[in-house]
Motif scaffolding. Structure first.
Motif, PDB file in Angstrom:
ATOM      1  N   TYR A 187      18.220 -15.609  42.320  1.00 44.59           N
ATOM      2  CA  TYR A 187      17.825 -14.358  41.673  1.00 44.59           C
ATOM      3  C   TYR A 187      16.649 -14.602  40.727  1.00 44.59           C
ATOM      4  O   TYR A 187      15.669 -13.847  40.730  1.00 44.59           O
ATOM      5  N   ARG A 188      16.756 -15.627  39.896  1.00 47.33           N
ATOM      6  CA  ARG A 188      15.692 -15.904  38.920  1.00 47.33           C
ATOM      7  C   ARG A 188      14.356 -16.155  39.618  1.00 47.33           C
ATOM      8  O   ARG A 188      13.313 -15.635  39.203  1.00 47.33           O
ATOM      9  N   LYS A 189      14.396 -16.948  40.669  1.00 53.16           N
ATOM     10  CA  LYS A 189      13.157 -17.246  41.388  1.00 53.16           C
ATOM     11  C   LYS A 189      12.557 -15.977  41.988  1.00 53.16           C
ATOM     12  O   LYS A 189      11.325 -15.775  41.948  1.00 53.16           O
ATOM     13  N   ALA A 190      13.411 -15.139  42.546  1.00 54.28           N
ATOM     14  CA  ALA A 190      12.918 -13.904  43.157  1.00 54.28           C
ATOM     15  C   ALA A 190      12.322 -12.974  42.104  1.00 54.28           C
ATOM     16  O   ALA A 190      11.254 -12.389  42.307  1.00 54.28           O
ATOM     17  N   TYR A 191      12.974 -12.848  40.971  1.00 51.85           N
ATOM     18  CA  TYR A 191      12.470 -11.961  39.913  1.00 51.85           C
ATOM     19  C   TYR A 191      11.127 -12.455  39.387  1.00 51.85           C
ATOM     20  O   TYR A 191      10.189 -11.670  39.221  1.00 51.85           O
ATOM     21  N   GLU A 192      11.047 -13.762  39.143  1.00 53.64           N
ATOM     22  CA  GLU A 192       9.810 -14.302  38.596  1.00 53.64           C
ATOM     23  C   GLU A 192       8.672 -14.239  39.606  1.00 53.64           C
ATOM     24  O   GLU A 192       7.497 -14.217  39.234  1.00 53.64           O
ATOM     25  N   ALA A 193       9.040 -14.196  40.910  1.00 56.10           N
ATOM     26  CA  ALA A 193       8.017 -14.055  41.943  1.00 56.10           C
ATOM     27  C   ALA A 193       7.699 -12.591  42.228  1.00 56.10           C
ATOM     28  O   ALA A 193       6.801 -12.284  43.019  1.00 56.10           O
ATOM     29  N   GLY A 194       8.441 -11.685  41.609  1.00 64.45           N
ATOM     30  CA  GLY A 194       8.212 -10.261  41.803  1.00 64.45           C
ATOM     31  C   GLY A 194       8.679  -9.740  43.132  1.00 64.45           C
ATOM     32  O   GLY A 194       8.162  -8.747  43.643  1.00 64.45           O
ATOM     33  N   THR A 195       9.681 -10.400  43.741  1.00 67.20           N
ATOM     34  CA  THR A 195      10.210  -9.975  45.039  1.00 67.20           C
ATOM     35  C   THR A 195      11.677  -9.568  44.905  1.00 67.20           C
ATOM     36  O   THR A 195      12.370  -9.968  43.967  1.00 67.20           O
ATOM     37  N   GLN A 196      12.141  -8.776  45.874  1.00 68.61           N
ATOM     38  CA  GLN A 196      13.547  -8.364  45.887  1.00 68.61           C
ATOM     39  C   GLN A 196      14.417  -9.349  46.658  1.00 68.61           C
ATOM     40  O   GLN A 196      15.610  -9.496  46.377  1.00 68.61           O
ATOM     41  N   GLY A 197      13.843 -10.004  47.658  1.00 67.62           N
ATOM     42  CA  GLY A 197      14.616 -10.971  48.433  1.00 67.62           C
ATOM     43  C   GLY A 197      15.127 -12.089  47.548  1.00 67.62           C
ATOM     44  O   GLY A 197      14.398 -12.622  46.723  1.00 67.62           O
TER      45      GLY A 197
END
Length: 833
Positions: A556-566
Motif C-alpha cells: 500500500y505504501r509503495k503504491a500511494y507514494e507512486a501515486g497509483t491505486q494498484g
C-alpha cells in the motif's frame, strides 16, 4: 531470572498414574535406556509405507478368507494422523464400521479406551454389541473390533495373527498396534502395549476414520519416543480456571499428551502459603482434576514451591511437606514435585549452620522426600526444578546439586536461557554432564506470556532438534495465562514429543487450528488472519511480525507514494477481515479460544477500523478534500484511542484478581508502522491538524534505566507514539529520564506519554518530579507524576532550558517497569495540545 522477565515463568514435570493408567517405569532409564541402546529412537522416522503384493492379510482378504492382498494404496490417500505414527502400512480396500459392530474386550480392558471407542463408533453410525472375552475364541456378528492388551484380552493375539500383524508387547510403554483388514469378515484389532497404548490406538482410529464410517485397511505400529509429554502450569499471573483445566485433559488425551504438572506461581497454597492444607471446594476441585486427568491417561503431578521460606534441614518443614503431599495423595496423586526456582539463594541461619551450600541443603531435603516418602509409599520418582535451571555450562551449584541428589530424581531444565529460541543436541549433551543427571527433561518456556501479559503467542514450536529424545525424558510446555489460546502450541508439543524426527511445525500447528476452528471454512480463514497478528516470538531473533499484514502495508505504501491505486486493494481487504474478527470468530468450535482472545480480537478490529479511516484520509488528501481528510483523521484517532484501552485482567502475587489492567498488544507493531507513516502524509499537507501526534523540539534522550530488548531511549524522541522506550526493570528512587535539547530554548510546553495508552495506567513512572535546567546545576520544578500515564504542562511563564528530566521519587506498584512512548517539549503550546 533474566532481565527479559518480570516475575516470569519457571520450569516443571510429571509422572503420575492412576487406576486407569499403566505406571511409568521407575528404574534407572527403564525402557528409555533400552531404546537408546538399541538405536530404535534414531531409526524411527514416522514412515508411511505401501504394502507389497506379498503382504499377508491386511487387504481385500486373508489366507483364511480365501482373498489376496489388493494393490498398495498411496500414502497420501490416508487421512492425516497427529502425532505422526512410527510406522504405517497401507493396503487397498476398506473396512466399514457402520451397521453391526461387535466390540470384544477383556474383563480388565481399560475403561477409558472402551468409552472412547464407543464414542468413535457411535459417530460412525455403528450398532454396538459388547462382548467380554474369556478365551481366544468368541462368537461375534458384523465387523469385529478387538480392544485391549495381551494381558487383559486373550483374543488379540489370534486375530492379529489372522491379519498377519505382530502384537504390541515388544513396543515401548504406551505403544500400540492398530490393524484393520478381513479375516472371514471385517476385522479391526486395537492392541495396546499397556492401558494407555490401547487408549491411544482408539485415538488413532478416530483420526483414520476422519468423520466417516469407512476405515482404510492398514497396519499402524506406533510408540512415543519421549516418556514425558505435556504441560506445566508454571507461570505467574492469573491461574487457569478449574473448568479450563478440566477441558485441557480430553484435548491431551486425544493428542497423546500424558503429563500435566500443577504449579501455578500465583496459587497461594503452592507458594506463599504452601504449608496450609486445602479445604472445602478447593479440595473437591483438586479431586475432580485428578480423576479427569486419569480418565484421559494424563499423569497429574502435584508440585509444591516451598523455597521462599523453607528451612531445608527442619523436621517441621519436612513434616509440613509430607502432610501436604498426603492430602493430595489421598485423592489419587502418585507423582510429586518440588519446585526450587525463583527463590532466595542465601541460606537461612539454621541451614547455614548445617550445610555448606544451597545445593547441599536442597539435596538433603529432596533425598529425604525421595527415601522416606516416595520410595516408602511406592510412588513415582520425585521431580524437581533446581534454582539454577538454565544454561548448559557447569557451575558449582549444578555439580553439587546433581551429584548430591538421588539419581532417580527427575530434573527439569529450561535450555540455554530462561527462554530458549533453540534447544540443540550440543546443549543437551552439555546439560546432561553439568547436571550429572540421566533423568533430565525440559521445562520449555513457550508459549508462556507472563513476562508479556499484553501479548498472546500464536506461533508454532520451532528450534528443537529432532534427536533430543536421545537425551531427555521429555518436554513440558509452560503455556500462556490464557489456557485455550495455548492449545495450538500444546498440540505442537504432542506431535514433537511423540515423534521428533517426523515433526513438521507448520503442519502440526495448522492441524491444531483446524480442530479449534471447526468445519466452517470462513471461520478457518478468519482464524488465519487473526493468527497472523500474533505470530512474533520476541525471544527469537528474526521472528516474523504479522508477515501477511506487513506485506500488505508495504505494498500500500509503495503504491500511494507512486501515486497509483494498484497495490492498495489487498490491505483494504485484509483490514475489512480484521474488523470482522470478533464476529467471524464467534462461530469457532472452541468457545474457550474465543473467550481467551476476545480482547485481542476487539483491539485488532479497532486498529483496523482506524487505519480504514486513515485510508479515507489519504484518499481525500489525494483528491484535495482537506476537510474530509481532517474528519477522517479525527475518526481514526478515536478508533486508535479505543484500541489502546486496558481490557485484559491481571493478578499479582497477592492473589487479587483485577479487571481491565492490561492493554492488549496485537499486530506486532505493524499497525503502528502504517499509522505513523499515514500521520506523516497528513502532516505534510495539514501540519496543524489536531489529530496529529505532537512532535517536540529536537532532543536526545538518556536514562539510568536499563532497556528491554531493542526498546532504546532514542524511541522516546522519534515523534512516533507507536514506538517506545521500555525498561527491563522497575525504577528505583533516584532513577532519571533526561532530555538534552539540541538548542537551548524558552520552554512553554512539556508532554510525557507513558504506558501503552493515554487512558490507562501501565508500565510508567508512578511517582516522580519533572524539572528543567539551563546548566544542569539549578533545576526548576515543572510538575509531579502521580499515576497518570500522560503528563502535560503548559507553562504560564517560559523556562529557559537545555535539559528536562524526570526523577523517580518512589516505587512502582507491583514492580511495574517503565514505558515512554514520547517525551517532548516545545517553545510554544501546540494547537492540538
Amino acid at each position: 531470572m533474566t532481565p527479559d522477565q518480570r516475575p516470569t515463568s519457571s520450569p516443571r514435570p510429571t509422572d503420575s498414574t492412576g487406576p486407569a493408567s499403566t505406571p511409568r517405569a521407575t528404574g534407572p532409564r527403564s525402557d528409555l535406556t533400552r531404546r537408546r541402546a538399541l538405536g530404535l529412537a534414531a531409526a524411527a522416522g514416522g514412515g508411511v509405507v505401501a504394502a507389497s503384493a506379498a503382504a499377508p492379510a491386511l487387504a481385500a482378504g486373508t489366507a483364511a478368507g480365501g482373498g489376496t492382498p489388493g494393490p498398495a494404496t498411496p500414502a497420501k490417500e490416508l487421512p492425516p494422523v497427529h502425532p505422526v505414527p512410527q510406522k504405517v502400512t497401507v493396503f487397498d480396500g476398506n473396512v466399514s464400521l457402520a451397521g453391526k459392530v461387535s466390540v470384544i474386550v477383556g474383563k480388565d480392558t481399560d475403561d477409558s479406551a472402551l468409552a472412547a471407542l464407543r464414542e468413535v463408533l457411535e459417530d460412525a453410525g455403528a450398532s454396538i454389541s459388547l462382548i467380554t472375552a474369556t478365551s481366544e475364541k468368541t462368537t461375534a456378528q458384523g465387523t469385529r473390533i478387538h480392544l485391549g492388551t495381551s494381558e487383559d484380552n486373550p483374543t488379540l493375539a489370534p486375530n492379529l495373527e489372522a491379519l498377519g500383524a505382530k502384537g504390541a508387547d515388544d513396543l515401548e510403554a504406551e505403544g500400540y498396534v492398530l490393524a484393520a483388514g478381513r479375516s472371514k469378515s471385517a476385522l479391526v484389532v486395537l492392541a495396546g502395549r499397556d492401558a494407555a497404548g490401547s487408549f491411544y490406538a482408539v485415538q488413532t482410529l478416530r483420526l483414520l476414520l476422519a468423520g466417516t464410517s469407512r476405515l482404510r485397511q492398514v497396519e499402524v505400529r506406533d510408540w512415543p519416543l519421549m516418556q514425558i509429554r505435556g504441560s506445566i502450569e508454571g507461570f505467574y499471573g492469573i491461574p487457569w480456571s478449574h473448568q479450563a483445566r478440566l477441558d485441557h485433559f480430553p484435548f491431551y488425551g486425544r493428542r497423546k499428551l500424558n503429563t500435566y504438572i500443577y504449579t501455578p506461581k500465583d496459587d497461594l497454597l503452592l507458594r506463599s502459603k504452601w504449608r496450609d492444607l486445602y479445604e472445602g471446594e478447593a479440595l473437591e476441585d483438586m479431586a475432580e482434576l485428578v480423576e479427569t486427568a486419569t480418565k484421559n491417561h494424563v499423569h497429574f503431578t502435584y508440585a509444591l514451591s516451598p523455597g521462599n521460606d523453607i528451612t531445608y534441614g527442619s523436621d517441621a518443614d519436612f513434616a509440613a511437606t509430607v502432610k501436604k503431599f498426603d492430602q493430595v495423595r489421598d485423592l489419587g496423586v502418585t507423582s510429586f514435585y518440588i519446585a526450587l526456582d525463583d527463590i532466595p539463594t542465601e541460606l537461612g541461619e539454621e541451614d547455614a549452620a548445617q550445610f555448606d551450600s544451597l545445593a547441599a541443603a536442597q539435596a538433603h531435603y529432596l533425598n529425604r522426600l525421595q527415601d522416606e516418602y516416595v520410595k516408602a509409599n511406592d510412588l513415582e520418582p520425585l521431580q524437581t526444578v533446581p534454582t539454577e535451571y538454565w544454561g548448559s555450562g557447569p557451575s558449582d551449584y549444578k555439580t553439587a546439586f546433581g551429584t548430591g541428589i538421588d539419581p532417580d530424581i527427575r530434573v527439569q531444565w529450561t535450555g540455554e536461557g530462561v527462554f530458549s529460541p533453540q534447544v540443540t543436541v550440543d546443549s543437551a549433551s552439555k546439560a546432561e554432564e553439568s547436571y550429572h543427571s540421566e533423568h533430565l527433561y525440559v521445562w520449555d518456556n513457550f508459549p508462556v506470556n507472563d513476562g508479556r501479559r499484553d501479548r498472546i503467542f500464536l506461533n508454532p514450536l520451532e528450534g528443537r532438534a529432532d534427536t533430543l529424545h536421545e537425551h531427555f525424558d521429555g518436554f513440558t510446555s509452560n503455556p500462556m495465562i490464557e489456557p485455550y489460546a495455548s492449545l495450538p502450541a500444546l498440540a505442537n508439543y504432542a506431535d514433537y514429543c511423540w515423534n521428533p524426527p517426523a515433526y513438521e511445525a507448520e503442519d502440526s500447528f495448522a492441524d491444531a487450528l483446524d480442530e479449534l476452528a471447526g468445519d466452517d471454512r470462513q471461520v478457518r480463514r478468519a482464524l488465519d488472519v487473526f493468527v497472523d497478528l500474533n505470530v512474533n516470538w520476541p525471544y527469537r531473533d528474526g521472528s516474523p511480525k504479522a508477515p501477511a499484514l506487513a506485506a500488505d502495508v508495504e505494498a500500500y505504501r509503495k503504491a500511494y507514494e507512486a501515486g497509483t491505486q494498484g497495490g492498495r486493494a489487498d490491505l483494504r481487504t485484509r483490514l475489512n477481515r480484521i474488523t470482522e474478527l470478533p464476529r467471524a470468530l464467534e462461530a469457532m468450535a472452541s468457545q474457550g479460544f474465543v473467550d481467551d482472545t476476545k480482547s485481542w480480537m476487539t483491539a485488532a478490529s479497532q486498529w483496523a477500523q482506524g487505519i480504514k479511516e486513515q485510508d479515507r484520509m489519504l484518499t481525500a488528501l489525494e483528491e484535495g478534500g482537506l476537510k474530509k481528510a481532517s474528519r477522517a483523521a479525527a475518526s481514526a484517532k478515536a478508533n486508535f484511542r479505543a484500541a489502546t484501552a486496558a481490557t485484559v485482567p491481571d493478578q499479582g502475587d497477592d492473589g487479587v484478581y483485577e479487571e481491565d489492567q492490561i492493554t492488549p498488544s496485537v499486530g506486532d507493531g505493524v499497525f503502528e508502522v502504517f499509522i505513523a507513516w499515514a500521520w506523516a502524509q497528513l502532516r505534510d499537507v495539514l501540519p496543524d491538524d489536531p489529530s496529529l501526534p505532537f512532535v517536540g523540539l529536537p532532543a536526545t534522550a538518556s536514562t539510568t534505566l536499563d532497556q528491554y530488548q531493542d526498546h532504546a531511549p532514542a524511541l522516546m524522541v522519534d515523534g512516533d507514539e507507536s514506538t517506545m522506550f521500555w525498561s527491563s526493570r522497575a525504577p528505583k528512587k533516584g532513577d532519571t529520564i533526561t532530555l538534552e535539547l539540541t538548542n537551548p530554548s524558552d520552554l512553554r510546553f512539556v508532554q510525557l506519554k507513558m504506558a501503552k495508552s493515554d487512558e490507562t495506567a501501565g508500565d510508567q513512572v508512578y511517582a516522580g518530579v519533572v524539572e528543567a535546567s539551563a546548566d544542569q546545576e539549578t533545576w526548576t520544578k515543572i510538575g509531579t507524576l502521580a499515576g497518570d500515564p500522560v503528563f502535560t504542562k503548559e507553562l504560564a511563564q517560559p523556562v529557559r532550558a537545555g535539559w528536562v528530566r524526570v526523577t523517580v521519587t518512589g516505587k512502582n506498584p507491583g514492580g511495574k517497569w517503565v514505558q515512554v512512548r514520547e517525551f517532548a517539549v516545545s517553545d510554544e503550546v501546540p494547537s492540538g495540545g
